[in-house]
Design a protein around this motif. Structure first.
Motif, PDB file in Angstrom:
ATOM      1  N   CYS A  28     -53.512 -10.962  60.634  1.00 19.24           N
ATOM      2  CA  CYS A  28     -52.423 -10.515  59.761  1.00 19.24           C
ATOM      3  C   CYS A  28     -52.865  -9.375  58.846  1.00 19.24           C
ATOM      4  O   CYS A  28     -52.109  -8.433  58.605  1.00 19.24           O
ATOM      5  CB  CYS A  28     -51.904 -11.696  58.934  1.00 19.24           C
ATOM      6  N   LEU A  29     -54.090  -9.461  58.334  1.00 17.97           N
ATOM      7  CA  LEU A  29     -54.611  -8.370  57.505  1.00 17.97           C
ATOM      8  C   LEU A  29     -54.705  -7.083  58.314  1.00 17.97           C
ATOM      9  O   LEU A  29     -54.322  -6.003  57.841  1.00 17.97           O
ATOM     10  CB  LEU A  29     -55.995  -8.735  56.958  1.00 17.97           C
ATOM     11  N   LEU A  30     -55.201  -7.193  59.546  1.00 18.12           N
ATOM     12  CA  LEU A  30     -55.351  -6.014  60.393  1.00 18.12           C
ATOM     13  C   LEU A  30     -54.002  -5.375  60.689  1.00 18.12           C
ATOM     14  O   LEU A  30     -53.834  -4.148  60.568  1.00 18.12           O
ATOM     15  CB  LEU A  30     -56.040  -6.417  61.698  1.00 18.12           C
ATOM     16  N   ALA A  31     -53.022  -6.198  61.044  1.00 15.83           N
ATOM     17  CA  ALA A  31     -51.687  -5.671  61.335  1.00 15.83           C
ATOM     18  C   ALA A  31     -51.037  -5.095  60.081  1.00 15.83           C
ATOM     19  O   ALA A  31     -50.375  -4.051  60.125  1.00 15.83           O
ATOM     20  CB  ALA A  31     -50.811  -6.771  61.927  1.00 15.83           C
ATOM     21  N   GLY A  32     -51.221  -5.779  58.950  1.00 16.13           N
ATOM     22  CA  GLY A  32     -50.631  -5.315  57.706  1.00 16.13           C
ATOM     23  C   GLY A  32     -51.199  -3.981  57.250  1.00 16.13           C
ATOM     24  O   GLY A  32     -50.454  -3.071  56.862  1.00 16.13           O
ATOM     25  N   TYR A  33     -52.524  -3.862  57.303  1.00 15.85           N
ATOM     26  CA  TYR A  33     -53.154  -2.594  56.926  1.00 15.85           C
ATOM     27  C   TYR A  33     -52.747  -1.472  57.891  1.00 15.85           C
ATOM     28  O   TYR A  33     -52.493  -0.347  57.466  1.00 15.85           O
ATOM     29  CB  TYR A  33     -54.680  -2.729  56.930  1.00 15.85           C
ATOM     30  N   PHE A  34     -52.698  -1.789  59.184  1.00 20.02           N
ATOM     31  CA  PHE A  34     -52.307  -0.787  60.175  1.00 20.02           C
ATOM     32  C   PHE A  34     -50.916  -0.243  59.867  1.00 20.02           C
ATOM     33  O   PHE A  34     -50.694   0.968  59.868  1.00 20.02           O
ATOM     34  CB  PHE A  34     -52.344  -1.418  61.571  1.00 20.02           C
ATOM     35  N   ALA A  36     -52.212   6.560  65.283  1.00 19.88           N
ATOM     36  CA  ALA A  36     -52.402   5.132  65.500  1.00 19.88           C
ATOM     37  C   ALA A  36     -53.880   4.741  65.581  1.00 19.88           C
ATOM     38  O   ALA A  36     -54.312   3.789  64.910  1.00 19.88           O
ATOM     39  CB  ALA A  36     -51.646   4.674  66.748  1.00 19.88           C
ATOM     40  N   PRO A  37     -54.724   5.450  66.367  1.00 22.17           N
ATOM     41  CA  PRO A  37     -56.146   5.103  66.379  1.00 22.17           C
ATOM     42  C   PRO A  37     -56.818   5.284  65.025  1.00 22.17           C
ATOM     43  O   PRO A  37     -57.693   4.489  64.638  1.00 22.17           O
ATOM     44  CB  PRO A  37     -56.737   6.068  67.413  1.00 22.17           C
ATOM     45  N   MET A  45     -59.132   2.750  60.166  1.00 21.45           N
ATOM     46  CA  MET A  45     -59.084   2.535  58.721  1.00 21.45           C
ATOM     47  C   MET A  45     -58.804   1.066  58.401  1.00 21.45           C
ATOM     48  O   MET A  45     -59.363   0.505  57.451  1.00 21.45           O
ATOM     49  CB  MET A  45     -57.998   3.421  58.097  1.00 21.45           C
ATOM     50  N   SER A  46     -57.977   0.442  59.212  1.00 20.52           N
ATOM     51  CA  SER A  46     -57.628  -0.966  59.007  1.00 20.52           C
ATOM     52  C   SER A  46     -58.835  -1.870  59.209  1.00 20.52           C
ATOM     53  O   SER A  46     -59.021  -2.853  58.488  1.00 20.52           O
ATOM     54  CB  SER A  46     -56.504  -1.387  59.953  1.00 20.52           C
ATOM     55  N   VAL A  47     -59.656  -1.555  60.205  1.00 20.67           N
ATOM     56  CA  VAL A  47     -60.866  -2.346  60.463  1.00 20.67           C
ATOM     57  C   VAL A  47     -61.790  -2.312  59.253  1.00 20.67           C
ATOM     58  O   VAL A  47     -62.311  -3.354  58.817  1.00 20.67           O
ATOM     59  CB  VAL A  47     -61.592  -1.821  61.717  1.00 20.67           C
ATOM     60  N   PHE A  48     -61.990  -1.139  58.687  1.00 22.59           N
ATOM     61  CA  PHE A  48     -62.830  -1.025  57.487  1.00 22.59           C
ATOM     62  C   PHE A  48     -62.209  -1.793  56.316  1.00 22.59           C
ATOM     63  O   PHE A  48     -62.913  -2.475  55.560  1.00 22.59           O
ATOM     64  CB  PHE A  48     -63.032   0.439  57.106  1.00 22.59           C
ATOM     65  N   ALA A  49     -60.891  -1.666  56.173  1.00 19.92           N
ATOM     66  CA  ALA A  49     -60.203  -2.349  55.074  1.00 19.92           C
ATOM     67  C   ALA A  49     -60.307  -3.866  55.210  1.00 19.92           C
ATOM     68  O   ALA A  49     -60.517  -4.584  54.228  1.00 19.92           O
ATOM     69  CB  ALA A  49     -58.732  -1.915  55.025  1.00 19.92           C
ATOM     70  N   TYR A  98     -63.925  -5.113  54.181  1.00 19.15           N
ATOM     71  CA  TYR A  98     -64.223  -5.190  52.753  1.00 19.15           C
ATOM     72  C   TYR A  98     -63.289  -6.147  52.005  1.00 19.15           C
ATOM     73  O   TYR A  98     -63.735  -6.893  51.131  1.00 19.15           O
ATOM     74  CB  TYR A  98     -64.179  -3.783  52.134  1.00 19.15           C
ATOM     75  N   SER A  99     -62.016  -6.141  52.331  1.00 20.08           N
ATOM     76  CA  SER A  99     -61.096  -7.054  51.646  1.00 20.08           C
ATOM     77  C   SER A  99     -61.353  -8.492  52.079  1.00 20.08           C
ATOM     78  O   SER A  99     -61.229  -9.428  51.287  1.00 20.08           O
ATOM     79  CB  SER A  99     -59.639  -6.666  51.920  1.00 20.08           C
ATOM     80  N   GLY A 100     -61.741  -8.683  53.364  1.00 22.25           N
ATOM     81  CA  GLY A 100     -62.059 -10.024  53.836  1.00 22.25           C
ATOM     82  C   GLY A 100     -63.235 -10.622  53.094  1.00 22.25           C
ATOM     83  O   GLY A 100     -63.223 -11.801  52.729  1.00 22.25           O
TER      84      GLY A 100
END
Length: 209
Positions: A73-79, A104-105, A110-114, A117-119
């Protein structure tokens, strides 16, 4: 910029996915289930996901520290958030959207990095059911409740039990030959059939447990 423009479709879909998962988790909770706990319980049986390059990626994404469904959900939300914000900036500055083949890539990276760190930041504060508090061999002798469909020999059904730490474990249970389990049955785990399946019998002490 119009939020519901076609160029925002991938990012709106990602955010919609997060909302859908939230609704499904709420509905599952009403019926006594947790999708996130069940997903983590099944993921732990796939050794390929915990070793090699895949294992390193999962570790970087904090899978194992916090529930996999939360990570998704975090990955989809950040994306979705990054994509919409970048498109908004592009429309504001250049009055034209960026091609999603390029954006998109970038948003995904960017979402992976986010998420990484947020995780790490939220992991200490996020309650979850641990599925590794006790060894799997210690499941034998535990009393479980059937939560899935009718189970028979060769056709296991989902069951769950709560250990001494108050943590919930989900596993696949099947009865001895010629018998079957139904949803709500209380069963005793008596053996291990494979890495994911356990043999059980109907509670032999219904007057006490």
């Amino acid at each position: 910029m119009t939020l519901f423009s076609e160029y925002n479709s991938p990012y709106l879909f990602a955010i919609s996915f997060v909302l859908l998962i939230g609704v499904l988790e709420f509905i599952a909770l009403i019926f006594g289930h947790l999708i996130s706990s069940a997903l983590d319980a099944h993921l732990q049986h796939f050794d390929a996901l915990t070793s090699g390059n895949i294992g390193q990626v999962m570790h970087y994404m904090n899978i194992g520290r916090i529930p996999a469904l939360v990570i998704l959900c975090l990955l989809a939300g950040y994306f979705g958030l990054f994509g919409i914000l970048i498109q908004h900036g592009s429309m504001t500055l250049w009055h034209t959207p960026i091609s999603n083949l390029l954006l998109a890539p970038v948003s995904l990276m960017m979402s992976v990095f986010a998420v990484h760190y947020s995780g790490k930041a939220i992991a200490p504060w996020l309650p979850r059911d641990e599925t590794t508090a006790i060894a799997e061999d210690e499941y034998i002798g535990r009393m479980a409740i059937m939560t899935g469909h009718v189970a028979s020999t060769g056709n296991p059904g989902e069951g769950k039990f709560t250990d001494k730490f108050g943590q919930t474990h989900y596993l696949l249970l099947e009865p001895e030959e010629g018998k079957e389990f139904r949803r709500g049955d209380k069963v005793l785990i008596i053996g291990r059939l494979s890495s994911t399946r356990y043999l059980a019998e109907i509670n032999p002490w219904p007057e006490h447990l």
